[in-house]
Design an enzyme around this catalytic site. Structure first.
Site, PDB file in Angstrom:
ATOM      1  N   HIS A 140     -10.555  -7.764  -4.165  1.00 48.53           N
ATOM      2  CA  HIS A 140     -10.195  -7.647  -2.748  1.00 48.53           C
ATOM      3  C   HIS A 140     -11.112  -8.512  -1.874  1.00 48.53           C
ATOM      4  CE1 HIS A 140      -7.428  -4.746  -0.546  1.00 48.53           C
ATOM      5  NE2 HIS A 140      -7.982  -5.387   0.463  1.00 48.53           N
TER       6      HIS A 140
ATOM      7  N   ASP B  41      -6.761  -1.391  -5.620  1.00 48.89           N
ATOM      8  CA  ASP B  41      -8.229  -1.259  -5.510  1.00 48.89           C
ATOM      9  C   ASP B  41      -8.655  -0.672  -4.171  1.00 48.89           C
ATOM     10  OD1 ASP B  41      -7.669  -3.410  -3.845  1.00 48.89           O
ATOM     11  OD2 ASP B  41      -8.789  -4.879  -5.030  1.00 48.89           O
TER      12      ASP B  41
ATOM     13  N   TYR C  23       0.887  -1.163   0.000  1.00 50.65           N
ATOM     14  CA  TYR C  23       0.000   0.000   0.000  1.00 50.65           C
ATOM     15  C   TYR C  23       0.922   1.209   0.000  1.00 50.65           C
ATOM     16  CZ  TYR C  23      -4.179  -2.704   1.329  1.00 50.65           C
ATOM     17  OH  TYR C  23      -5.235  -3.571   1.353  1.00 50.65           O
TER      18      TYR C  23
END
Ligand SMILES: Cc1cc2nc3c(=O)[nH]c(=O)nc-3n(C[C@H](O)[C@H](O)[C@H](O)COP(=O)(O)O)c2cc1C
Length: 351
Positions: free
Chosen positions: A249, A155, A127
């Protein structure tokens, strides 16, 4: 024993806070459910009389040999499932002969994950922080600790609305840190601490250029995770991605997003063999793995099943979960008339 039984056992062992975080999807959880159903909807056209006395489930992913085409999906906060957390997952994946993917938001540092299974292959999920220096430092540490690829998750520009976490005012239990940063979550009054972390720390302004940036700062190949369209997959490849992971996800981000089984073929066709395509979301059976490979995936990843195995039996539970899937896959291959994963092709699927 199958993954349904493992899930039921895990549920009985976890706190409401942990179970809510692990099991939930976004909003009405329609994509969460659809991921599973979409694999089940696909029908197989088995071949017969192919001498299936010896079945080989092994393959390679990005050049890494694996005993089965099923990898660990990155998931955060594994020390809520078991005290050993990501260490145990790394050992379980190593015992199963597959790749561990550690998460940015792990509760064991990436160096300690590496030390838990030093000889096994590992990837690092990324991330990207608003403060790019934080991310650059993390991916350089990953490269130094022997991670061989980055999984760039795209996402999550904002966090999906996970109602269970809001209801439970989700927070990491005392003593559990975001270990890659040695930090606790920002504390929040009510609501989810993860939602607050995403809002304040993660960069919502990412673009295709960041694929090249991550490759440059880390020196590692970058797989882009969270792609659901052929045109996006193509753009990722053109921007230098070493692979794409078709993923929503696990239904935790955009609810009513398409199920991954339903868009895998579009993505595979768009990248046209230029890079490997992986897929995750709702894979629970050996037949699901056959279907994903028949649609053109190189391998699949499993998220929640790893956490169930971890909760029930630590590293042994993770290894056992992979063994169940490998047995099911070998049986499904034999019944489909294929001896090797290379023999799995689209003609095995009914239209
Ligand atoms: C509890 C949990 C935490 C997750 N954390 C992350 C994460 O930190 N980074 C990420 O890229 N994906 C994360 N995911 C998504 C998984 O990598 C994967 O896409 C998804 O779980 C696959 O679906 P499945 O659980 O049905 O197998 C998480 C999923 C779960 C269930």
């Amino acid at each position: 024993v199958d993954l349904d039984a493992l899930e039921a056992a895990a549920r009985g062992l976890l706190t409401e806070n942990a179970w809510g975080y692990y099991s939930s999807g976004a909003d009405d959880e329609l994509t969460l459910a659809e991921n599973v159903v979409a694999w089940r909807r696909v029908r197989l056209r088995p071949r017969v009389l192919r001498d299936v006395s010896v079945i080989d489930t092994s393959t390679s992913v990005l050049g890494i040999p694996v005993r089965l085409p099923v990898l660990v999906a990155p998931s955060a906060y594994q020390r809520m499932a078991h005290d050993d957390g990501e260490r145990a997952t790394a050992r379980g994946a190593a015992a199963a002969g597959t790749v561990m993917c550690a998460a940015t938001l792990a509760t064991v540092s990436l160096e300690d994950v590496a030390a838990a299974a030093p000889d096994a292959p590992r990837w690092m999920q990324v991330y990207v922080s608003r403060d790019r220096g934080v991310t650059a430092e993390m991916v350089r540490r990953a490269a130094a600790a022997g991670y061989s690829a980055l999984i760039f998750t795209v996402d999550l520009p904002v966090l999906g609305n996970r109602r269970a976490d809001e209801r439970n005012a989700f927070a990491l239990p005392a003593g559990r840190l975001m270990a890659n940063f040695g930090a606790a979550h920002p504390s929040v009054e009510g609501g989810s601490a993860l939602a607050e972390h995403v809002r304040t720390d993660l960069d919502p302004a990412l673009t295709y250029d960041d694929i090249g940036w991550l490759r440059e700062v880390s020196g590692l190949p970058v797989l882009v995770k969270g792609v659901l369209r052929g045109d996006d997959a193509r753009a990722c490849v053109d921007a230098g991605a070493a692979g794409v992971v078709v993923s929503n996800h696990g239904g935790r981000q955009l609810d009513t997003a398409v199920a991954t089984a339903d868009v895998l073929a579009e993505v595979v066709d768009a990248v046209a063999g230029d890079v490997e395509v992986l897929v995750d979301g709702g894979v629970r059976r050996g037949t699901d793995v056959v279907k994903a490979l028949a649609l053109g995936a190189r391998a699949v990843l499993v998220g929640r099943p790893v956490l169930w195995g971890l909760a029930v039996g630590g590293d042994k539970g993770v290894a056992e979960m992979f063994e169940v899937l490998r047995d099911e896959l070998a049986r499904a291959m034999a019944l489909c008339g294929v001896r090797t994963v290379g023999e799995i092709s689209r003609d095995l699927l009914a239209r």
